[in-house]
Design a protein around this motif. Structure first.
Motif, PDB file in Angstrom:
ATOM      1  N   GLN A 122      29.976 -18.478  14.045  1.00 29.12           N
ATOM      2  CA  GLN A 122      29.134 -18.249  12.728  1.00 29.12           C
ATOM      3  C   GLN A 122      27.842 -19.138  12.665  1.00 29.12           C
ATOM      4  N   ASN A 123      27.342 -19.167  11.529  1.00 27.94           N
ATOM      5  CA  ASN A 123      26.770 -20.858  10.795  1.00 27.94           C
ATOM      6  C   ASN A 123      27.101 -20.215   9.165  1.00 27.94           C
ATOM      7  N   THR A 124      28.602 -20.343   9.819  1.00 30.60           N
ATOM      8  CA  THR A 124      28.734 -20.395   7.810  1.00 30.60           C
ATOM      9  C   THR A 124      29.801 -21.377   7.246  1.00 30.60           C
ATOM     10  N   PRO A 125      29.934 -21.952   5.605  1.00 34.25           N
ATOM     11  CA  PRO A 125      30.443 -23.113   6.171  1.00 34.25           C
ATOM     12  C   PRO A 125      32.431 -23.049   6.067  1.00 34.25           C
ATOM     13  N   ASP A 126      32.523 -22.576   6.458  1.00 37.98           N
ATOM     14  CA  ASP A 126      33.992 -22.332   6.891  1.00 37.98           C
ATOM     15  C   ASP A 126      34.644 -23.075   6.959  1.00 37.98           C
TER      16      ASP A 126
ATOM     17  N   LYS B  58      38.225 -23.448   8.263  1.00 40.79           N
ATOM     18  CA  LYS B  58      38.795 -23.286   8.698  1.00 40.79           C
ATOM     19  C   LYS B  58      38.048 -23.574  10.367  1.00 40.79           C
ATOM     20  N   TYR B  59      36.640 -23.961   9.955  1.00 30.40           N
ATOM     21  CA  TYR B  59      36.557 -23.518  12.023  1.00 30.40           C
ATOM     22  C   TYR B  59      36.086 -25.006  11.771  1.00 30.40           C
ATOM     23  N   LEU B  60      36.187 -26.085  10.514  1.00 29.43           N
ATOM     24  CA  LEU B  60      35.974 -27.793  10.775  1.00 29.43           C
ATOM     25  C   LEU B  60      36.268 -28.630  11.942  1.00 29.43           C
ATOM     26  N   TYR B  61      35.095 -28.921  12.645  1.00 28.32           N
ATOM     27  CA  TYR B  61      35.970 -29.682  13.591  1.00 28.32           C
ATOM     28  C   TYR B  61      35.650 -31.177  13.470  1.00 28.32           C
TER      29      TYR B  61
ATOM     30  N   GLN C   2      32.487 -39.140  13.782  1.00 26.29           N
ATOM     31  CA  GLN C   2      32.399 -39.671  12.404  1.00 26.29           C
ATOM     32  C   GLN C   2      32.373 -38.281  11.441  1.00 26.29           C
ATOM     33  N   HIS C   3      32.521 -36.830  11.440  1.00 27.28           N
ATOM     34  CA  HIS C   3      33.397 -35.894  10.565  1.00 27.28           C
ATOM     35  C   HIS C   3      34.226 -36.802   9.906  1.00 27.28           C
ATOM     36  N   GLU C   4      34.914 -37.173  10.130  1.00 28.14           N
ATOM     37  CA  GLU C   4      36.335 -37.545   9.800  1.00 28.14           C
ATOM     38  C   GLU C   4      35.897 -38.812   9.219  1.00 28.14           C
TER      39      GLU C   4
ATOM     40  N   ILE D 228      21.235 -35.758   9.622  1.00 23.36           N
ATOM     41  CA  ILE D 228      19.602 -34.246   9.737  1.00 23.36           C
ATOM     42  C   ILE D 228      20.062 -32.988   9.160  1.00 23.36           C
ATOM     43  N   PHE D 229      19.856 -31.734   8.888  1.00 19.97           N
ATOM     44  CA  PHE D 229      19.661 -30.679   8.823  1.00 19.97           C
ATOM     45  C   PHE D 229      20.991 -29.737  10.026  1.00 19.97           C
ATOM     46  N   GLY D 230      22.445 -29.555   9.799  1.00 20.65           N
ATOM     47  CA  GLY D 230      23.349 -28.541  10.357  1.00 20.65           C
ATOM     48  C   GLY D 230      23.718 -28.949  10.618  1.00 20.65           C
ATOM     49  N   CYS D 231      23.918 -30.708  10.527  1.00 25.33           N
ATOM     50  CA  CYS D 231      25.213 -31.371  11.082  1.00 25.33           C
ATOM     51  C   CYS D 231      26.340 -31.474   9.888  1.00 25.33           C
ATOM     52  N   GLY D 232      26.685 -30.476   9.085  1.00 29.48           N
ATOM     53  CA  GLY D 232      27.783 -30.070   8.881  1.00 29.48           C
ATOM     54  C   GLY D 232      28.175 -30.669   7.396  1.00 29.48           C
ATOM     55  N   LYS D 233      26.822 -31.170   6.137  1.00 24.89           N
ATOM     56  CA  LYS D 233      27.209 -31.951   5.463  1.00 24.89           C
ATOM     57  C   LYS D 233      27.897 -30.646   3.805  1.00 24.89           C
ATOM     58  N   THR D 234      27.265 -28.789   4.623  1.00 22.27           N
ATOM     59  CA  THR D 234      27.632 -28.900   3.180  1.00 22.27           C
ATOM     60  C   THR D 234      28.842 -27.986   3.535  1.00 22.27           C
ATOM     61  N   LEU D 235      29.195 -28.039   4.894  1.00 25.59           N
ATOM     62  CA  LEU D 235      30.848 -27.644   5.551  1.00 25.59           C
ATOM     63  C   LEU D 235      31.850 -28.880   4.818  1.00 25.59           C
TER      64      LEU D 235
ATOM     65  N   LYS E 138      34.063 -30.561  22.914  1.00 24.65           N
ATOM     66  CA  LYS E 138      35.685 -30.497  21.570  1.00 24.65           C
ATOM     67  C   LYS E 138      34.948 -29.647  20.631  1.00 24.65           C
ATOM     68  N   TYR E 139      34.207 -29.445  20.329  1.00 26.80           N
ATOM     69  CA  TYR E 139      33.403 -28.693  19.341  1.00 26.80           C
ATOM     70  C   TYR E 139      33.765 -26.963  20.013  1.00 26.80           C
ATOM     71  N   LEU E 140      33.011 -26.953  21.255  1.00 27.04           N
ATOM     72  CA  LEU E 140      33.325 -25.411  21.099  1.00 27.04           C
ATOM     73  C   LEU E 140      34.871 -25.081  21.826  1.00 27.04           C
TER      74      LEU E 140
ATOM     75  N   ILE F 157      23.534 -30.752  17.333  1.00 21.52           N
ATOM     76  CA  ILE F 157      23.379 -29.892  16.391  1.00 21.52           C
ATOM     77  C   ILE F 157      24.095 -29.342  16.181  1.00 21.52           C
ATOM     78  N   PRO F 158      25.154 -29.437  15.065  1.00 24.60           N
ATOM     79  CA  PRO F 158      26.321 -27.886  15.201  1.00 24.60           C
ATOM     80  C   PRO F 158      25.933 -26.291  14.721  1.00 24.60           C
ATOM     81  N   ARG F 159      24.496 -26.605  13.983  1.00 24.86           N
ATOM     82  CA  ARG F 159      24.225 -25.524  13.975  1.00 24.86           C
ATOM     83  C   ARG F 159      23.097 -24.708  14.449  1.00 24.86           C
ATOM     84  N   ARG F 160      22.804 -25.687  16.280  1.00 22.41           N
ATOM     85  CA  ARG F 160      21.705 -25.115  17.058  1.00 22.41           C
ATOM     86  C   ARG F 160      22.678 -24.581  18.172  1.00 22.41           C
ATOM     87  N   ILE F 161      24.110 -24.885  18.693  1.00 20.78           N
ATOM     88  CA  ILE F 161      25.066 -25.194  18.523  1.00 20.78           C
ATOM     89  C   ILE F 161      25.817 -23.285  18.701  1.00 20.78           C
ATOM     90  N   ASN F 162      25.684 -23.208  17.387  1.00 19.62           N
ATOM     91  CA  ASN F 162      26.435 -22.001  16.797  1.00 19.62           C
ATOM     92  C   ASN F 162      25.136 -20.893  16.795  1.00 19.62           C
ATOM     93  N   THR F 163      23.814 -21.118  16.903  1.00 15.02           N
ATOM     94  CA  THR F 163      23.167 -19.901  17.296  1.00 15.02           C
ATOM     95  C   THR F 163      22.418 -19.600  18.516  1.00 15.02           C
TER      96      THR F 163
HETATM   97  N1  LIG Z   1      32.086 -30.612  12.248  1.00 13.32           N
HETATM   98  C1  LIG Z   1      31.722 -29.233  12.476  1.00 13.32           C
HETATM   99  N2  LIG Z   1      32.864 -28.285  12.737  1.00 13.32           N
HETATM  100  C2  LIG Z   1      32.813 -26.787  12.805  1.00 13.32           C
HETATM  101  N3  LIG Z   1      31.968 -26.291  12.588  1.00 13.32           N
HETATM  102  C3  LIG Z   1      30.457 -27.203  11.932  1.00 13.32           C
HETATM  103  C4  LIG Z   1      30.430 -28.707  11.995  1.00 13.32           C
HETATM  104  N4  LIG Z   1      29.379 -29.535  11.449  1.00 13.32           N
HETATM  105  C5  LIG Z   1      28.697 -28.539  10.995  1.00 13.32           C
HETATM  106  N5  LIG Z   1      29.645 -26.999  11.627  1.00 13.32           N
HETATM  107  C6  LIG Z   1      28.880 -25.926  11.408  1.00 13.32           C
HETATM  108  O1  LIG Z   1      27.666 -25.922  11.709  1.00 13.32           O
HETATM  109  C7  LIG Z   1      26.805 -25.127  10.829  1.00 13.32           C
HETATM  110  C8  LIG Z   1      25.845 -25.832   9.809  1.00 13.32           C
HETATM  111  O2  LIG Z   1      26.699 -26.799   8.627  1.00 13.32           O
HETATM  112  P1  LIG Z   1      25.710 -27.305   7.498  1.00 13.32           P
HETATM  113  O3  LIG Z   1      27.318 -28.111   6.957  1.00 13.32           O
HETATM  114  O4  LIG Z   1      24.965 -26.260   7.090  1.00 13.32           O
HETATM  115  O5  LIG Z   1      24.912 -28.431   7.732  1.00 13.32           O
HETATM  116  P2  LIG Z   1      24.182 -29.043   6.801  1.00 13.32           P
HETATM  117  O6  LIG Z   1      24.668 -28.673   5.056  1.00 13.32           O
HETATM  118  O7  LIG Z   1      23.993 -30.363   6.977  1.00 13.32           O
HETATM  119  O8  LIG Z   1      22.667 -28.151   6.652  1.00 13.32           O
HETATM  120  C9  LIG Z   1      28.045 -25.072   9.290  1.00 13.32           C
HETATM  121  O9  LIG Z   1      27.568 -23.657   8.406  1.00 13.32           O
HETATM  122  C10 LIG Z   1      29.794 -25.410  10.364  1.00 13.32           C
HETATM  123  O10 LIG Z   1      29.397 -23.046  10.984  1.00 13.32           O
END
Ligand SMILES: Nc1ncnc2c1ncn2[C@@H]1O[C@H](COP(=O)(O)OP(=O)(O)O)[C@@H](O)[C@H]1O
Ligand SMILES: [Mg+2]
Length: 280
Positions: free
Chosen positions: A14-18, A20-23, A27-29, A51-58, A204-206, A242-248
């Motif tokens: 799911q494309n939600t900033p949860d 517990k799903y943070l991988y 670079q995220h570390e 870039i959009f969907g890379c995990g900033k909000t998460l 690893k993300y998958l 890009i995680p958002r695209r992977i999720n979709t």
């Molecule tokens: N490191 C990560 N681990 C797990 N999920 C991630 C990660 N980075 C991004 N995602 C997933 O991708 C979605 C989009 O990321 P988001 O934080 O909204 O991106 P941004 O704010 O950079 O546009 C998130 O809701 C989350 O589900």
């Protein structure tokens, strides 16, 4: 919907900033470590671009969760595009202490608002709490006077310390905007950036997201093929890491697999879903 079919307790993509799903990719570390450092060391300001969907909000959600309410007062502003500069200060005041917003219109002016914010910061620190302001989507700020207001609150310092930590999140153009504002740019000691995941990290993300959503300690049977080299290659090719695209994509893969009663997800199946759903 398809959870039972794949033996999952919830949907893994799911494309939600949860949090517990943070991988934690390298670079995220790195970004998490640096932003935590800005806060812990009271360095004033940090910036995370990507870039959009890379995990900033998460990452912001993870940081906010880790901070907890006992020792921190936090304001998370996710829509910093305002009609007038005072509005950004109002949003911060509203987040930190909603009851303190003035009734009188005259007090909505920038100077009394800044004074109010200054006092809120001081009160919190006297109560043993740190002030953390996170501005998400900061690249969307077009009015330079808004950045000027943010710089003003960074001036809120005593002789020994900053009264707050400001964290700016935004797409890569945020960096150019900030760099054009010399007085601001000099106040950002820590910067970090999130790019797409590497192919190795996509694998690893998958695996991480599926495991987190699985009923079993390790995913069984049908879903294992998800992590095969060729499958990962196909997912990487479409998503660019890009995680958002992977999720979709992967959510549709699981949904379609269920609808078609597929037993094995492989590279061919991934490619067929990209075509079928016209993903580009
Ligand atoms: N490191 C990560 N681990 C797990 N999920 C991630 C990660 N980075 C991004 N995602 C997933 O991708 C979605 C989009 O990321 P988001 O934080 O909204 O991106 P941004 O704010 O950079 O546009 C998130 O809701 C989350 O589900
Ligand atoms: Mg975001």
């Amino acid at each position: 919907m398809y959870e039972q079919y794949w033996n999952l307790k919830e949907k893994p993509f799911q494309n939600t900033p949860d949090p517990k799903y943070l991988y934690l990719s390298p670079q995220h570390e790195d970004a998490l470590m640096k932003l935590t450092y800005v806060i812990a060391q009271n360095l004033g300001c940090g910036m995370l671009t990507g870039i959009f969907g890379c995990g900033k909000t998460l990452l912001a959600r993870v940081i906010l969760k880790d901070l907890g309410p006992q020792k921190f007062c936090t304001a998370y502003i996710n829509n910093p595009v305002v009609s007038e500069p005072a509005e950004i200060i109002r949003s911060i005041v509203r987040s930190l202490r909603p009851q303190s917003l003035p009734e009188k219109k005259t007090e909505m002016l920038i100077d009394p608002l800044l004074e109010k914010l200054y006092n809120i910061f001081l009160d919190n620190i006297r109560d043993g709490k740190e002030n953390i302001i996170i501005i998400d989507e900061a690249h969307a700020i077009d009015d330079l006077r808004v950045f000027e207001q943010l710089r003003m609150i960074l001036n809120f310092q005593t002789e020994e310390r900053f009264l707050l930590t400001l964290i700016l999140l935004g797409q890569p153009e945020l960096k150019d905007k900030i760099d054009a504002l010399k007085p601001f740019t000099q106040r950002i000691p820590i910067r970090c950036h999130l790019g797409p995941l590497t192919e190795e990290d996509v694998a690893k993300y998958l695996e991480f997201r599926i495991k987190t959503a699985s009923n079993e300690a390790a995913p069984t049977g049908d879903l294992k093929a998800f992590f095969d080299k060729e499958t990962v290659k196909a997912i990487f090719a479409y998503s660019g890491g890009i995680p958002r695209r992977i999720n979709t994509l992967c959510d549709l893969v699981l949904l379609s697999g269920f609808a078609k009663k597929t037993t094995k997800i492989d590279a061919n199946f991934i490619v067929s879903i990209v075509k079928e759903f016209n993903l580009s």
